[in-house]
Scaffold this motif. Structure first.
Motif, PDB file in Angstrom:
ATOM      1  N   LEU A  38       5.392 -10.734 -13.236  1.00 32.14           N
ATOM      2  CA  LEU A  38       4.158 -11.485 -13.093  1.00 32.14           C
ATOM      3  C   LEU A  38       3.436 -11.065 -11.819  1.00 32.14           C
ATOM      4  CD1 LEU A  38       5.337 -15.080 -14.096  1.00 32.14           C
ATOM      5  CD2 LEU A  38       4.330 -13.316 -15.539  1.00 32.14           C
ATOM      6  N   GLY A  39       2.126 -11.201 -11.834  1.00 28.54           N
ATOM      7  CA  GLY A  39       1.334 -10.846 -10.656  1.00 28.54           C
ATOM      8  C   GLY A  39       0.595  -9.535 -10.784  1.00 28.54           C
ATOM      9  N   GLY A  40       1.001  -8.698 -11.742  1.00 27.41           N
ATOM     10  CA  GLY A  40       0.296  -7.447 -11.981  1.00 27.41           C
ATOM     11  C   GLY A  40       0.385  -6.451 -10.836  1.00 27.41           C
ATOM     12  N   THR A  41      -0.564  -5.530 -10.815  1.00 29.80           N
ATOM     13  CA  THR A  41      -0.570  -4.467  -9.812  1.00 29.80           C
ATOM     14  C   THR A  41      -0.692  -5.010  -8.398  1.00 29.80           C
ATOM     15  OG1 THR A  41      -1.536  -2.889 -11.377  1.00 29.80           O
ATOM     16  CG2 THR A  41      -1.785  -2.394  -9.038  1.00 29.80           C
ATOM     17  N   CYS A  42      -1.539  -6.006  -8.204  1.00 33.75           N
ATOM     18  CA  CYS A  42      -1.797  -6.532  -6.865  1.00 33.75           C
ATOM     19  C   CYS A  42      -0.515  -6.991  -6.184  1.00 33.75           C
ATOM     20  CB  CYS A  42      -2.786  -7.690  -6.945  1.00 33.75           C
ATOM     21  SG  CYS A  42      -3.102  -8.467  -5.347  1.00 33.75           S
ATOM     22  N   VAL A  43       0.254  -7.821  -6.849  1.00 40.44           N
ATOM     23  CA  VAL A  43       1.451  -8.393  -6.243  1.00 40.44           C
ATOM     24  C   VAL A  43       2.583  -7.392  -6.172  1.00 40.44           C
ATOM     25  CG1 VAL A  43       3.288 -10.103  -6.567  1.00 40.44           C
ATOM     26  CG2 VAL A  43       0.881 -10.763  -6.828  1.00 40.44           C
ATOM     27  N   ASN A  44       2.768  -6.608  -7.210  1.00 38.07           N
ATOM     28  CA  ASN A  44       3.965  -5.778  -7.317  1.00 38.07           C
ATOM     29  C   ASN A  44       3.822  -4.363  -6.768  1.00 38.07           C
ATOM     30  OD1 ASN A  44       5.840  -7.578  -9.015  1.00 38.07           O
ATOM     31  ND2 ASN A  44       3.918  -7.661 -10.146  1.00 38.07           N
ATOM     32  N   ARG A  45       2.624  -3.780  -6.847  1.00 41.34           N
ATOM     33  CA  ARG A  45       2.462  -2.390  -6.400  1.00 41.34           C
ATOM     34  C   ARG A  45       1.217  -2.150  -5.555  1.00 41.34           C
ATOM     35  NH1 ARG A  45       3.953  -2.439 -11.623  1.00 41.34           N
ATOM     36  NH2 ARG A  45       1.812  -2.245 -12.359  1.00 41.34           N
ATOM     37  N   GLY A  46       0.373  -3.176  -5.394  1.00 40.63           N
ATOM     38  CA  GLY A  46      -0.904  -2.961  -4.724  1.00 40.63           C
ATOM     39  C   GLY A  46      -1.107  -3.780  -3.473  1.00 40.63           C
ATOM     40  N   CYS A  47      -1.968  -4.795  -3.560  1.00 37.93           N
ATOM     41  CA  CYS A  47      -2.436  -5.541  -2.387  1.00 37.93           C
ATOM     42  C   CYS A  47      -1.323  -6.000  -1.462  1.00 37.93           C
ATOM     43  CB  CYS A  47      -3.221  -6.780  -2.841  1.00 37.93           C
ATOM     44  SG  CYS A  47      -4.413  -6.488  -4.154  1.00 37.93           S
TER      45      CYS A  47
END
Length: 260
Positions: A38-47
């Motif tokens: 959960l959280g998508g790119t932002c949480v897991n690989r981005g922001c």
């Protein structure tokens, strides 16, 4: 097993989660479809991991600057394994928090793959879009997202940030009525250092009343300063109103309000 839902959300990234939580507030049955964390790119690989890595790098930069303020030199090495372990632990806690939030809201996750966004690829934009969709489709409160003054930043050192129009776009739209205000200076933090660090601030105004239509900045605190200017640009603030605002001294932000 049968599933009866009034809303199916494909993708549990920032936009999907925002839509799910907003939909649950309308007391309807919602399902979220997501195969990965959960959280998508932002949480897991981005922001989130990106900003944590920038913070980690800041300590090395501060060590370089510390000697200018009388601190003795020190040699420190980063333990990447320990650092990355802490980053992953933090991300895991965020994912657990999302699972708990969805369950408390009565939202059932179904694990399938999903990703379908193609507008401005920024987390706050996705959140706004998700909320607007639910308010329009479920809440009978039609909403639209204004993409004209979306601030964005590059979290390098120095930071870079922008909002609204660039000079070239403003000239294309408004022509000769455009006026640009620009300054470049050495920030106070580096006043005791021999490092040639600079801050650049640029405001773009148009029309007789010099309405601010864009701003760009490179330097310390650029992201925070520019996102605050986004409010002023959305409200149609002009250059004279900025100059009439009493500033806080000494700060980098005051340079925006006193720019000539």
């Amino acid at each position: 097993m049968s599933y009866n839902y009034e809303l199916l959300i494909i993708g549990a990234g920032s936009g999907g989660l925002a839509a799910a939580k907003r939909a649950a507030a309308y007391d309807i049955n919602v399902a979220v479809v997501e195969k990965e964390s959960l959280g998508g790119t932002c949480v897991n690989r981005g922001c989130i991991p990106k900003k944590l890595m920038v913070y980690a790098a800041d300590f090395a930069l501060q060590d370089q600057l510390a000697t200018s303020y009388g601190w003795s030199e020190c040699q420190r090495q980063i333990n990447w394994s320990q650092f990355l372990s802490k980053v992953h632990h933090h991300i895991d806690k965020l994912n657990q928090s999302y699972l708990q939030t969805l369950e408390e809201a009565g939202i059932d996750p179904i694990f399938v793959i999903g990703d379908c966004t193609n507008r401005i690829p920024l987390t706050p934009v996705a959140i706004a879009e998700g909320q607007a969709v639910v308010d329009t489709a479920i809440g009978n409160q039609p909403q639209s997202v204004n993409y004209d003054s979306v601030p964005s930043a590059v979290f390098t050192r120095p930071e870079a940030a922008t909002v609204g129009m660039t000079q070239s776009k403003a000239l294309q739209k408004f022509g000769d009525s455009v006026r640009c205000y620009r300054t470049e200076f050495k920030p106070m933090l580096y006043s005791l250092s021999e490092q040639d660090e600079k801050v650049m601030i640029k405001l773009i105004a148009e029309g007789e009343n010099q309405r601010i239509v864009g701003a760009q900045m490179v330097g310390e605190h650029a992201a925070d300063i520019i996102q605050t200017l986004a409010v002023a640009i959305r409200q149609g603030v002009n250059k004279q109103e900025l100059n009439a605002t009493i500033c806080i001294h000494p700060t980098i932000g005051e340079e925006v309000l006193t720019l000539e």
